[in-house]
Design a protein around this motif. Structure first.
Motif, PDB file in Angstrom:
ATOM      1  N   ALA A 293       0.824  -1.201   0.000  1.00 52.52           N
ATOM      2  CA  ALA A 293       0.000   0.000   0.000  1.00 52.52           C
ATOM      3  C   ALA A 293       0.862   1.257   0.000  1.00 52.52           C
ATOM      4  O   ALA A 293       0.561   2.236  -0.695  1.00 52.52           O
ATOM      5  CB  ALA A 293      -0.931  -0.001   1.215  1.00 52.52           C
ATOM      6  N   LEU A 294       1.955   1.228   0.756  1.00 52.09           N
ATOM      7  CA  LEU A 294       2.854   2.384   0.795  1.00 52.09           C
ATOM      8  C   LEU A 294       3.505   2.608  -0.567  1.00 52.09           C
ATOM      9  O   LEU A 294       3.619   3.746  -1.035  1.00 52.09           O
ATOM     10  CB  LEU A 294       3.927   2.186   1.866  1.00 52.09           C
ATOM     11  N   GLY A 295       3.910   1.522  -1.226  1.00 55.74           N
ATOM     12  CA  GLY A 295       4.491   1.646  -2.557  1.00 55.74           C
ATOM     13  C   GLY A 295       3.498   2.207  -3.560  1.00 55.74           C
ATOM     14  O   GLY A 295       3.846   3.036  -4.405  1.00 55.74           O
ATOM     15  N   THR A 296       2.246   1.787  -3.455  1.00 53.95           N
ATOM     16  CA  THR A 296       1.193   2.296  -4.333  1.00 53.95           C
ATOM     17  C   THR A 296       0.974   3.788  -4.101  1.00 53.95           C
ATOM     18  O   THR A 296       0.839   4.573  -5.047  1.00 53.95           O
ATOM     19  CB  THR A 296      -0.115   1.523  -4.090  1.00 53.95           C
ATOM     20  N   ALA A 297       0.950   4.184  -2.833  1.00 55.18           N
ATOM     21  CA  ALA A 297       0.788   5.603  -2.509  1.00 55.18           C
ATOM     22  C   ALA A 297       1.981   6.411  -2.996  1.00 55.18           C
ATOM     23  O   ALA A 297       1.826   7.536  -3.501  1.00 55.18           O
ATOM     24  CB  ALA A 297       0.607   5.780  -1.000  1.00 55.18           C
ATOM     25  N   PHE A 298       3.165   5.843  -2.878  1.00 51.91           N
ATOM     26  CA  PHE A 298       4.387   6.539  -3.304  1.00 51.91           C
ATOM     27  C   PHE A 298       4.350   6.849  -4.802  1.00 51.91           C
ATOM     28  O   PHE A 298       4.568   7.988  -5.217  1.00 51.91           O
ATOM     29  CB  PHE A 298       5.606   5.680  -2.972  1.00 51.91           C
ATOM     30  N   THR A 299       4.068   5.846  -5.620  1.00 55.26           N
ATOM     31  CA  THR A 299       4.078   6.073  -7.070  1.00 55.26           C
ATOM     32  C   THR A 299       2.924   6.977  -7.497  1.00 55.26           C
ATOM     33  O   THR A 299       3.053   7.762  -8.438  1.00 55.26           O
ATOM     34  CB  THR A 299       4.049   4.735  -7.834  1.00 55.26           C
ATOM     35  N   LYS A 300       1.809   6.899  -6.781  1.00 58.63           N
ATOM     36  CA  LYS A 300       0.666   7.776  -7.065  1.00 58.63           C
ATOM     37  C   LYS A 300       1.017   9.225  -6.730  1.00 58.63           C
ATOM     38  O   LYS A 300       0.724  10.147  -7.504  1.00 58.63           O
ATOM     39  CB  LYS A 300      -0.547   7.311  -6.263  1.00 58.63           C
ATOM     40  N   ALA A 301       1.655   9.439  -5.589  1.00 57.93           N
ATOM     41  CA  ALA A 301       2.034  10.793  -5.184  1.00 57.93           C
ATOM     42  C   ALA A 301       3.114  11.362  -6.092  1.00 57.93           C
ATOM     43  O   ALA A 301       3.115  12.560  -6.403  1.00 57.93           O
ATOM     44  CB  ALA A 301       2.521  10.792  -3.736  1.00 57.93           C
ATOM     45  N   LEU A 302       4.023  10.508  -6.533  1.00 57.32           N
ATOM     46  CA  LEU A 302       5.127  10.964  -7.378  1.00 57.32           C
ATOM     47  C   LEU A 302       4.626  11.469  -8.720  1.00 57.32           C
ATOM     48  O   LEU A 302       5.155  12.434  -9.277  1.00 57.32           O
ATOM     49  CB  LEU A 302       6.117   9.818  -7.580  1.00 57.32           C
ATOM     50  N   GLY A 303       3.579  10.839  -9.242  1.00 57.60           N
ATOM     51  CA  GLY A 303       2.992  11.289 -10.498  1.00 57.60           C
ATOM     52  C   GLY A 303       3.937  11.105 -11.675  1.00 57.60           C
ATOM     53  O   GLY A 303       4.766  10.186 -11.688  1.00 57.60           O
ATOM     54  N   ALA A 304       3.820  11.997 -12.669  1.00 55.60           N
ATOM     55  CA  ALA A 304       4.695  11.930 -13.844  1.00 55.60           C
ATOM     56  C   ALA A 304       6.147  12.082 -13.413  1.00 55.60           C
ATOM     57  O   ALA A 304       6.472  12.921 -12.579  1.00 55.60           O
ATOM     58  CB  ALA A 304       4.316  13.028 -14.830  1.00 55.60           C
ATOM     59  N   ARG A 305       7.008  11.257 -13.974  1.00 50.01           N
ATOM     60  CA  ARG A 305       8.419  11.241 -13.558  1.00 50.01           C
ATOM     61  C   ARG A 305       9.210  12.383 -14.206  1.00 50.01           C
ATOM     62  O   ARG A 305      10.280  12.188 -14.767  1.00 50.01           O
ATOM     63  CB  ARG A 305       9.051   9.906 -13.937  1.00 50.01           C
ATOM     64  N   GLN A 306       8.691  13.586 -14.117  1.00 53.33           N
ATOM     65  CA  GLN A 306       9.368  14.732 -14.708  1.00 53.33           C
ATOM     66  C   GLN A 306      10.127  15.514 -13.644  1.00 53.33           C
ATOM     67  O   GLN A 306       9.695  15.606 -12.494  1.00 53.33           O
ATOM     68  CB  GLN A 306       8.354  15.660 -15.385  1.00 53.33           C
ATOM     69  N   SER A 307      11.260  16.090 -14.070  1.00 53.02           N
ATOM     70  CA  SER A 307      12.053  16.993 -13.234  1.00 53.02           C
ATOM     71  C   SER A 307      12.719  16.302 -12.050  1.00 53.02           C
ATOM     72  O   SER A 307      13.286  16.975 -11.186  1.00 53.02           O
ATOM     73  CB  SER A 307      11.196  18.166 -12.721  1.00 53.02           C
TER      74      SER A 307
ATOM     75  N   GLU B 118      12.371 -10.018  10.735  1.00 49.54           N
ATOM     76  CA  GLU B 118      12.340 -11.067   9.711  1.00 49.54           C
ATOM     77  C   GLU B 118      11.693 -10.628   8.403  1.00 49.54           C
ATOM     78  O   GLU B 118      12.097 -11.053   7.319  1.00 49.54           O
ATOM     79  CB  GLU B 118      11.592 -12.290  10.261  1.00 49.54           C
ATOM     80  N   MET B 119      10.701  -9.721   8.481  1.00 52.12           N
ATOM     81  CA  MET B 119       9.944  -9.338   7.296  1.00 52.12           C
ATOM     82  C   MET B 119      10.552  -8.162   6.524  1.00 52.12           C
ATOM     83  O   MET B 119       9.994  -7.731   5.520  1.00 52.12           O
ATOM     84  CB  MET B 119       8.517  -8.974   7.700  1.00 52.12           C
ATOM     85  N   ILE B 120      11.681  -7.650   6.973  1.00 54.69           N
ATOM     86  CA  ILE B 120      12.225  -6.440   6.354  1.00 54.69           C
ATOM     87  C   ILE B 120      12.533  -6.646   4.876  1.00 54.69           C
ATOM     88  O   ILE B 120      12.133  -5.849   4.016  1.00 54.69           O
ATOM     89  CB  ILE B 120      13.481  -5.956   7.105  1.00 54.69           C
ATOM     90  N   THR B 121      13.261  -7.701   4.536  1.00 56.90           N
ATOM     91  CA  THR B 121      13.646  -7.922   3.145  1.00 56.90           C
ATOM     92  C   THR B 121      12.421  -8.048   2.249  1.00 56.90           C
ATOM     93  O   THR B 121      12.313  -7.388   1.211  1.00 56.90           O
ATOM     94  CB  THR B 121      14.515  -9.186   3.017  1.00 56.90           C
ATOM     95  N   HIS B 122      11.483  -8.883   2.653  1.00 60.91           N
ATOM     96  CA  HIS B 122      10.280  -9.065   1.836  1.00 60.91           C
ATOM     97  C   HIS B 122       9.452  -7.787   1.787  1.00 60.91           C
ATOM     98  O   HIS B 122       8.870  -7.441   0.744  1.00 60.91           O
ATOM     99  CB  HIS B 122       9.443 -10.217   2.382  1.00 60.91           C
ATOM    100  N   GLY B 123       9.398  -7.074   2.894  1.00 62.19           N
ATOM    101  CA  GLY B 123       8.645  -5.831   2.927  1.00 62.19           C
ATOM    102  C   GLY B 123       9.205  -4.806   1.958  1.00 62.19           C
ATOM    103  O   GLY B 123       8.453  -4.160   1.215  1.00 62.19           O
ATOM    104  N   LEU B 124      10.525  -4.662   1.924  1.00 61.65           N
ATOM    105  CA  LEU B 124      11.143  -3.706   1.010  1.00 61.65           C
ATOM    106  C   LEU B 124      10.983  -4.155  -0.446  1.00 61.65           C
ATOM    107  O   LEU B 124      10.836  -3.324  -1.344  1.00 61.65           O
ATOM    108  CB  LEU B 124      12.618  -3.520   1.365  1.00 61.65           C
ATOM    109  N   GLN B 125      11.011  -5.455  -0.677  1.00 62.67           N
ATOM    110  CA  GLN B 125      10.740  -5.961  -2.029  1.00 62.67           C
ATOM    111  C   GLN B 125       9.322  -5.598  -2.446  1.00 62.67           C
ATOM    112  O   GLN B 125       9.075  -5.190  -3.595  1.00 62.67           O
ATOM    113  CB  GLN B 125      10.927  -7.481  -2.069  1.00 62.67           C
ATOM    114  N   SER B 126       8.380  -5.722  -1.526  1.00 69.14           N
ATOM    115  CA  SER B 126       6.985  -5.406  -1.821  1.00 69.14           C
ATOM    116  C   SER B 126       6.828  -3.920  -2.100  1.00 69.14           C
ATOM    117  O   SER B 126       6.093  -3.519  -3.018  1.00 69.14           O
ATOM    118  CB  SER B 126       6.089  -5.822  -0.643  1.00 69.14           C
ATOM    119  N   PHE B 127       7.505  -3.093  -1.328  1.00 64.24           N
ATOM    120  CA  PHE B 127       7.458  -1.652  -1.561  1.00 64.24           C
ATOM    121  C   PHE B 127       8.005  -1.312  -2.943  1.00 64.24           C
ATOM    122  O   PHE B 127       7.383  -0.570  -3.708  1.00 64.24           O
ATOM    123  CB  PHE B 127       8.253  -0.906  -0.486  1.00 64.24           C
TER     124      PHE B 127
END
Length: 229
Positions: free
Chosen positions: A119-133, A163-172
């Motif tokens: 969910a955090l990764g989804t919010a991140f890419t949504k907030a980032l928007g167009a990859r300009q500038s 224990e979940m850090i690696t998988h969590g960051l992969q998911s992000f």
């Protein structure tokens, strides 16, 4: 002319978890959560009115709540260690961030942690928007604030809060559509290693998402020889 705000709200509902994220990549005031039946509005009229205007501290998020003049952070996933890491990520990344989750913790922390990062990764890419500038690339190093004797050997991680850090960051990274490399140079305490990793990640993300303003080379451009990201 001020740059447009980069904010997003995301609701994620599965059979295992119900999660809501409100994110601002540039700090400041957070937009309110989307209406969701799993998180009904407060029955207190004053609180309910405040919730309509923006994010208020989440009940149960005392340890991971920090409202300052430039950042709003309030996190309650039901997993204390995850709250702690996300608090560090937001603080050092310059974000404002609100997270609330209800998960099947009677099983274990896997689904809740995984879905929170998605969910955090989804919010991140949504907030980032167009990859300009965008600066696009970033690197961060963050030593633990605890003294360390400089030993080179690192014991393998054992099952526990980290224990979940690696998988969590992969998911992000998967949901955020980013390339992510995280490593720990040295250390023998998993808690401190995790803290350093999240702080370093925050520094790297802050650098990579910095925007080139008008007059700078790359302003308005997609920083790629292909012209797309």
């Amino acid at each position: 002319m001020p740059l447009p705000a980069r904010t997003a709200t995301v609701s994620r509902s599965t059979n295992e978890t119900k999660i809501q994220i409100s994110l601002s990549l540039d700090g400041g005031v957070l937009p309110p959560f989307e209406p969701m039946s799993h998180f009904p509005p407060s029955t207190d009229p004053a609180e309910a009115e405040a919730e309509k205007k923006g994010i208020v501290p989440i009940k149960g998020a005392a340890h991971a709540t920090q409202f300052t003049p430039t950042q709003q952070i309030t996190i309650s996933t039901g997993i204390g260690f995850l709250d702690h890491m996300l608090h560090a990520l937001a603080k050092h990344g310059g974000w404002s961030l609100a997270v609330r989750a209800k998960g099947d913790l009677y099983i274990d922390d896997h689904h809740t942690a995984e879905d929170t990062f998605l969910a955090l990764g989804t919010a991140f890419t949504k907030a980032l928007g167009a990859r300009q500038s965008l600066a696009r690339f970033g690197r961060g190093d963050a030593p633990s604030t605890k003294p360390y004797p400089g030993l080179s050997s690192i014991s393998p991680p054992v099952p526990g809060p980290t224990e979940m850090i690696t998988h969590g960051l992969q998911s992000f990274a998967q949901a955020a559509d980013v390339t992510l490399h995280v490593g720990c140079t040295y250390g023998d305490n998993d808690h401190h290693r995790a803290e350093s990793a999240f702080k370093a990640l925050a520094v790297a993300i802050r650098a990579a998402t910095a925007r080139r303003v008008e007059g700078e080379v790359g302003a308005g451009d997609i920083v790629s020889t292909k012209g797309v990201l």
